[in-house]
Design an enzyme around this catalytic site. Structure first.
Site, PDB file in Angstrom:
ATOM      1  N   LYS A  22      -9.481   0.053  19.890  1.00  0.00           N
ATOM      2  CA  LYS A  22      -8.406   0.800  19.238  1.00  0.00           C
ATOM      3  C   LYS A  22      -7.896   2.030  19.684  1.00  0.00           C
ATOM      4  O   LYS A  22      -6.776   2.522  20.780  1.00  0.00           O
ATOM      5  CB  LYS A  22      -7.979   0.889  18.108  1.00  0.00           C
ATOM      6  CG  LYS A  22      -7.186   2.189  17.583  1.00  0.00           C
ATOM      7  CD  LYS A  22      -7.403   3.091  16.437  1.00  0.00           C
ATOM      8  CE  LYS A  22      -8.558   3.504  15.537  1.00  0.00           C
ATOM      9  NZ  LYS A  22      -7.279   5.218  15.731  1.00  0.00           N
ATOM     10  N   ASN A  23      -8.213   2.937  20.327  1.00  0.00           N
ATOM     11  CA  ASN A  23      -8.299   4.288  20.547  1.00  0.00           C
ATOM     12  C   ASN A  23      -8.265   4.188  22.386  1.00  0.00           C
ATOM     13  O   ASN A  23      -8.126   4.700  23.210  1.00  0.00           O
ATOM     14  CB  ASN A  23     -10.190   4.993  20.629  1.00  0.00           C
ATOM     15  CG  ASN A  23      -9.538   5.749  19.348  1.00  0.00           C
ATOM     16  OD1 ASN A  23      -8.302   4.846  18.987  1.00  0.00           O
ATOM     17  ND2 ASN A  23     -10.241   5.740  18.975  1.00  0.00           N
ATOM     18  N   ARG A  94      -0.875  10.187  15.319  1.00  0.00           N
ATOM     19  CA  ARG A  94      -1.064  11.444  15.858  1.00  0.00           C
ATOM     20  C   ARG A  94      -0.689  11.284  17.218  1.00  0.00           C
ATOM     21  O   ARG A  94      -0.573  11.528  18.169  1.00  0.00           O
ATOM     22  CB  ARG A  94      -2.292  12.322  16.073  1.00  0.00           C
ATOM     23  CG  ARG A  94      -2.578  12.868  14.464  1.00  0.00           C
ATOM     24  CD  ARG A  94      -3.301  13.713  14.259  1.00  0.00           C
ATOM     25  NE  ARG A  94      -3.541  14.756  15.309  1.00  0.00           N
ATOM     26  CZ  ARG A  94      -3.124  15.760  15.957  1.00  0.00           C
ATOM     27  NH1 ARG A  94      -2.963  16.488  14.998  1.00  0.00           N
ATOM     28  NH2 ARG A  94      -3.217  16.766  16.842  1.00  0.00           N
ATOM     29  N   CYS A 118      -4.424  17.364   9.894  1.00  0.00           N
ATOM     30  CA  CYS A 118      -4.474  16.029   9.185  1.00  0.00           C
ATOM     31  C   CYS A 118      -5.876  16.462   8.555  1.00  0.00           C
ATOM     32  O   CYS A 118      -6.668  17.231   8.810  1.00  0.00           O
ATOM     33  CB  CYS A 118      -4.405  14.732  10.155  1.00  0.00           C
ATOM     34  SG  CYS A 118      -6.494  14.833  11.633  1.00  0.00           S
ATOM     35  N   ARG A 123      -6.595  20.137  14.458  1.00  0.00           N
ATOM     36  CA  ARG A 123      -6.193  19.303  15.521  1.00  0.00           C
ATOM     37  C   ARG A 123      -4.809  19.884  16.457  1.00  0.00           C
ATOM     38  O   ARG A 123      -3.782  19.327  16.135  1.00  0.00           O
ATOM     39  CB  ARG A 123      -5.756  18.091  15.915  1.00  0.00           C
ATOM     40  CG  ARG A 123      -7.066  17.036  14.337  1.00  0.00           C
ATOM     41  CD  ARG A 123      -7.173  15.603  14.566  1.00  0.00           C
ATOM     42  NE  ARG A 123      -7.463  15.110  15.281  1.00  0.00           N
ATOM     43  CZ  ARG A 123      -7.006  13.959  15.442  1.00  0.00           C
ATOM     44  NH1 ARG A 123      -6.568  13.082  14.180  1.00  0.00           N
ATOM     45  NH2 ARG A 123      -7.225  13.217  16.755  1.00  0.00           N
ATOM     46  N   ASP A 126      -1.985  22.117  22.332  1.00  0.00           N
ATOM     47  CA  ASP A 126      -2.222  22.539  22.936  1.00  0.00           C
ATOM     48  C   ASP A 126      -2.194  22.569  24.222  1.00  0.00           C
ATOM     49  O   ASP A 126      -1.819  23.030  25.690  1.00  0.00           O
ATOM     50  CB  ASP A 126      -2.719  24.244  23.110  1.00  0.00           C
ATOM     51  CG  ASP A 126      -4.358  23.980  22.192  1.00  0.00           C
ATOM     52  OD1 ASP A 126      -4.637  23.264  21.602  1.00  0.00           O
ATOM     53  OD2 ASP A 126      -5.386  24.584  23.546  1.00  0.00           O
ATOM     54  N   ASP A 306     -16.556   9.928  15.377  1.00  0.00           N
ATOM     55  CA  ASP A 306     -16.033   8.677  14.996  1.00  0.00           C
ATOM     56  C   ASP A 306     -17.212   8.253  14.409  1.00  0.00           C
ATOM     57  O   ASP A 306     -16.951   7.028  13.409  1.00  0.00           O
ATOM     58  CB  ASP A 306     -15.070   7.995  15.690  1.00  0.00           C
ATOM     59  CG  ASP A 306     -14.186   8.057  16.172  1.00  0.00           C
ATOM     60  OD1 ASP A 306     -13.262   9.843  16.030  1.00  0.00           O
ATOM     61  OD2 ASP A 306     -13.253   7.709  17.001  1.00  0.00           O
ATOM     62  N   ILE A 328     -17.701  18.161  16.542  1.00  0.00           N
ATOM     63  CA  ILE A 328     -15.671  17.795  17.616  1.00  0.00           C
ATOM     64  C   ILE A 328     -14.372  18.853  16.592  1.00  0.00           C
ATOM     65  O   ILE A 328     -13.678  19.046  17.079  1.00  0.00           O
ATOM     66  CB  ILE A 328     -15.748  16.712  17.651  1.00  0.00           C
ATOM     67  CG1 ILE A 328     -17.018  15.906  18.808  1.00  0.00           C
ATOM     68  CG2 ILE A 328     -14.569  16.402  18.111  1.00  0.00           C
ATOM     69  CD1 ILE A 328     -16.781  16.712  19.656  1.00  0.00           C
ATOM     70  N   ARG A 398      -6.450   1.019   9.484  1.00  0.00           N
ATOM     71  CA  ARG A 398      -5.853   1.577  10.945  1.00  0.00           C
ATOM     72  C   ARG A 398      -6.565   0.995  11.812  1.00  0.00           C
ATOM     73  O   ARG A 398      -5.753   1.323  12.977  1.00  0.00           O
ATOM     74  CB  ARG A 398      -6.084   2.931  10.051  1.00  0.00           C
ATOM     75  CG  ARG A 398      -4.378   3.872   9.589  1.00  0.00           C
ATOM     76  CD  ARG A 398      -4.831   4.671   9.360  1.00  0.00           C
ATOM     77  NE  ARG A 398      -4.474   5.062  10.776  1.00  0.00           N
ATOM     78  CZ  ARG A 398      -4.408   6.231  11.218  1.00  0.00           C
ATOM     79  NH1 ARG A 398      -4.341   7.442  10.365  1.00  0.00           N
ATOM     80  NH2 ARG A 398      -4.489   7.276  12.735  1.00  0.00           N
TER      81      ARG A 398
HETATM   82  C1  EPZ Z   1      -9.748  11.272  19.744  1.00  0.00           C
HETATM   83  O1  EPZ Z   1      -9.002  12.149  19.554  1.00  0.00           O
HETATM   84  C2  EPZ Z   1      -9.568   9.822  19.297  1.00  0.00           C
HETATM   85  N1  EPZ Z   1      -8.268   9.574  18.991  1.00  0.00           N
HETATM   86  C3  EPZ Z   1     -10.707  10.132  18.093  1.00  0.00           C
HETATM   87  O2  EPZ Z   1     -10.975   8.867  17.359  1.00  0.00           O
HETATM   88  C4  EPZ Z   1     -11.286  11.107  18.191  1.00  0.00           C
HETATM   89  O3  EPZ Z   1     -12.244  11.151  17.242  1.00  0.00           O
HETATM   90  C5  EPZ Z   1     -11.221  11.911  19.497  1.00  0.00           C
HETATM   91  O4  EPZ Z   1     -11.033  11.209  19.939  1.00  0.00           O
HETATM   92  C6  EPZ Z   1     -12.948  12.803  19.726  1.00  0.00           C
HETATM   93  O5  EPZ Z   1     -13.290  11.332  20.165  1.00  0.00           O
HETATM   94  C7  EPZ Z   1      -7.701   8.862  19.583  1.00  0.00           C
HETATM   95  O6  EPZ Z   1      -8.570   7.843  20.510  1.00  0.00           O
HETATM   96  C8  EPZ Z   1      -6.680   7.846  20.032  1.00  0.00           C
HETATM   97  P1  EPZ Z   1      -9.532  14.444  21.032  1.00  0.00           P
HETATM   98  P2  EPZ Z   1      -8.014  13.453  19.833  1.00  0.00           P
HETATM   99  O7  EPZ Z   1      -8.524  15.433  21.737  1.00  0.00           O
HETATM  100  O8  EPZ Z   1      -7.914  13.468  21.258  1.00  0.00           O
HETATM  101  C9  EPZ Z   1      -9.564  19.801  19.831  1.00  0.00           C
HETATM  102  C10 EPZ Z   1     -10.551   7.735  15.278  1.00  0.00           C
HETATM  103  O9  EPZ Z   1     -11.128   7.896  14.196  1.00  0.00           O
HETATM  104  N2  EPZ Z   1      -8.449  20.112  20.843  1.00  0.00           N
HETATM  105  O10 EPZ Z   1     -10.698  14.410  22.048  1.00  0.00           O
HETATM  106  O11 EPZ Z   1      -6.739  13.797  18.980  1.00  0.00           O
HETATM  107  C11 EPZ Z   1      -9.987  19.348  18.547  1.00  0.00           C
HETATM  108  O12 EPZ Z   1      -8.884  19.933  17.868  1.00  0.00           O
HETATM  109  C12 EPZ Z   1     -10.237   8.799  15.892  1.00  0.00           C
HETATM  110  O13 EPZ Z   1     -10.139   6.739  15.731  1.00  0.00           O
HETATM  111  C13 EPZ Z   1      -7.502  21.307  21.145  1.00  0.00           C
HETATM  112  O14 EPZ Z   1      -7.802  21.787  20.698  1.00  0.00           O
HETATM  113  O15 EPZ Z   1      -9.153  14.286  20.074  1.00  0.00           O
HETATM  114  C14 EPZ Z   1     -10.976  18.872  18.590  1.00  0.00           C
HETATM  115  O16 EPZ Z   1     -11.366  19.782  18.132  1.00  0.00           O
HETATM  116  C15 EPZ Z   1      -9.769  10.483  14.988  1.00  0.00           C
HETATM  117  N3  EPZ Z   1      -6.421  21.481  21.898  1.00  0.00           N
HETATM  118  C16 EPZ Z   1     -11.252  18.208  20.267  1.00  0.00           C
HETATM  119  O17 EPZ Z   1     -10.094  19.514  20.656  1.00  0.00           O
HETATM  120  C17 EPZ Z   1      -5.945  20.077  22.208  1.00  0.00           C
HETATM  121  O18 EPZ Z   1      -4.762  20.464  22.817  1.00  0.00           O
HETATM  122  C18 EPZ Z   1     -11.940  16.548  20.112  1.00  0.00           C
HETATM  123  O19 EPZ Z   1     -10.007  16.385  20.142  1.00  0.00           O
HETATM  124  C19 EPZ Z   1      -6.769  18.908  21.559  1.00  0.00           C
HETATM  125  C20 EPZ Z   1      -7.919  18.657  21.142  1.00  0.00           C
END
Ligand code: EPZ
Length: 422
Positions: A22-23, A94, A118, A123, A126, A306, A328, A398
């Site tokens: 999916k991702n 998202r 969420c 999340r 920035d 995940d 994370i 999903r």
């Molecule tokens: C991706 O989300 C995945 N989603 C998530 O899978 C997965 O849990 C996550 O990566 C971590 O592996 C998709 O690929 C669609 P991040 P993403 O940006 O990209 C912080 C599932 O269940 N952050 O790597 O949104 C954030 O808050 C889903 O399939 C900022 O602070 O995750 C988090 O603490 C849920 N600012 C950390 O970084 C930003 O601009 C990692 O988030 C971006 C992220």
């Protein structure tokens, strides 16, 4: 709304084929906006999130035909007709934020509703936005929308303040058509990001360093539509291994990439399960010596966030103390209250969870709150005494293709009751 009714106590056994990731599929679908013509994407899982992202790209001007039997998606882009993705679509997923990169690259503007928080945490986005600014974009937040515009995308150096899967993917999609060279540092190394990079490279992008912390991109003027096959889903793969382990079964996942789930295999080995693997399969069997283990979620190649909820459900049956540390997402523990209702002995201290395993769980009416928390509850129900009813199973729809059918084929007593839950 549908619900699952699961009678616990059966050991899972047999083989289960892993679906496309999916991702990886989500950003690849969005990246097809970067070229005119027909893109063909194979091994696309038939999931609610995939249908949502298809609505998003459709609202920007793409036409598509998704053969859900063959898992083959044909996407046709003649021109980008619109720069706006409304709240109605972003609020349900998202990952809609991914369109910013391709929109800025192709038409120099993007108008995307700002995603809210969420169930798994605040999340913020920035890092995506400061990365686009580094490439020359002007960003304004107005009425809940991110309004981004750019004259010329200019290659730049940008270091992400924390590793972000989404920001790495989004910035790659913008930089492939920027003028000159972009250097991204502190990049996500997740296989999903590498797969997106593989797709972009097949389209003609010049990218080096995929799967490392530093990605270099030499912008090109144009990309071509191509045919591409998505990698197997490592989180689905890990979930079935964990479910097999929890039920003390003998489960083999096929069509998987064992390298992508090495951290999960190591955690299961630490807990005392027997793991074997070949080129594209992994099997799990119980041993006699279970023991509590420590699991810390980390960016890839560490243990994936995940799988934190699914492994917590497993930890409830592993005798001894299990320590699970979530690094994370700050509040990805909504499954804990439900597991406790089933009799699990779990303490939370900040981002550290202590599970005293070994007590048999007992069935209770429970409710999913997000996709992976949902998978954890299904695993808990599979090992609990009695019959468990799980509501809000749309969360699992999903991200897990035919979860009930795949589990039933492994011997689980699971039924999807249509319209059975609020
Ligand atoms: C991706 O989300 C995945 N989603 C998530 O899978 C997965 O849990 C996550 O990566 C971590 O592996 C998709 O690929 C669609 P991040 P993403 O940006 O990209 C912080 C599932 O269940 N952050 O790597 O949104 C954030 O808050 C889903 O399939 C900022 O602070 O995750 C988090 O603490 C849920 N600012 C950390 O970084 C930003 O601009 C990692 O988030 C971006 C992220």
């Amino acid at each position: 709304m549908d619900m699952y009714r699961i009678k616990g106590g059966t050991s899972l056994s047999g083989e289960v084929k892993i679906s496309g990731a999916k991702n990886a599929a989500l950003p690849i679908i969005v990246a097809s906006l970067l070229a005119d013509g027909e893109t063909v994407i194979k091994n696309v899982p038939d999931l609610k999130d995939i249908h949502t992202i298809l609505k998003v790209v459709q609202c920007l001007g793409a036409e598509y035909d998704f053969d859900t039997e063959k898992r083959t998606l044909r996407l046709r882009v003649d021109s980008i007709k619109n720069a706006e993705v409304p709240y109605e679509l972003v609020k349900t997923m998202r990952a809609s934020i991914y369109v910013m990169g391709p929109l800025l690259a192709r038409i120099g503007e993007a108008d995307v509703s700002l995603p809210g928080g969420c169930a798994i945490g605040e999340r913020p986005v920035d890092i995506h936005l400061s990365g686009f600014e580094a490439l020359g974009a002007t960003i304004n937040l107005e009425h809940g929308y991110i309004k981004a515009s750019i004259g010329n995308l200019q290659g730049a150096e940008f270091k992400m303040r924390t590793v972000s899967v989404g920001a790495t993917a989004n910035l790659m999609m913008a930089a492939v058509l920027a003028k000159g060279k972009t250097i991204l540092e502190n990049c996500a190394m997740e296989p999903d990001v590498v797969d997106l990079g593989g797709f972009l490279t097949a389209m003609g992008a010049k990218i080096s360093g995929l799967g490392t912390e530093r990605i270099e991109i030499e912008g090109v003027k144009k990309l071509q539509a191509v045919t591409y096959t998505v990698i197997p889903d490592r989180i689905e793969a890990g979930t079935y291994l964990i479910a097999g382990a929890a039920t003390k079964g003998a489960v083999t996942i096929t069509g998987a990439n064992p390298d992508h789930i090495a951290a999960c295999m190591a955690a299961l080995t630490d807990m005392g399960f027997m793991i074997e693997s070949g080129k594209d399969w992994v099997s799990v069997r119980p041993s006699r010596n279970f023991k509590g283990a420590m699991v810390r979620t980390l960016p890839y190649p560490g243990f994936p966030t995940d799988l934190q909820a699914p492994i917590m459900a497993l930890a409830t049956m592993v005798p001894g103390i299990n320590v699970i540390i979530e690094t994370i997402f700050e509040s990805r523990f909504t499954h804990v209250a439900e597991l406790r209702r089933m009799g699990a002995d779990i303490i939370i201290e900040g981002n550290v969870v202590i599970v005293k395993g070994g007590n048999k769980l007992s069935s209770a009416p429970i409710m999913m709150s997000d996709l992976r928390a949902g998978a954890a509850l299904v695993i808990a129900a599979l090992i609990a005494d009695g019959e468990t009813e799980i509501r809000r199973i749309y969360h699992c729809d999903r991200g897990y293709e035919q979860l009930d059918r795949k589990l039933a084929a492994l011997g689980a007593d699971i039924k999807r009751i249509k319209g059975g839950g609020l």
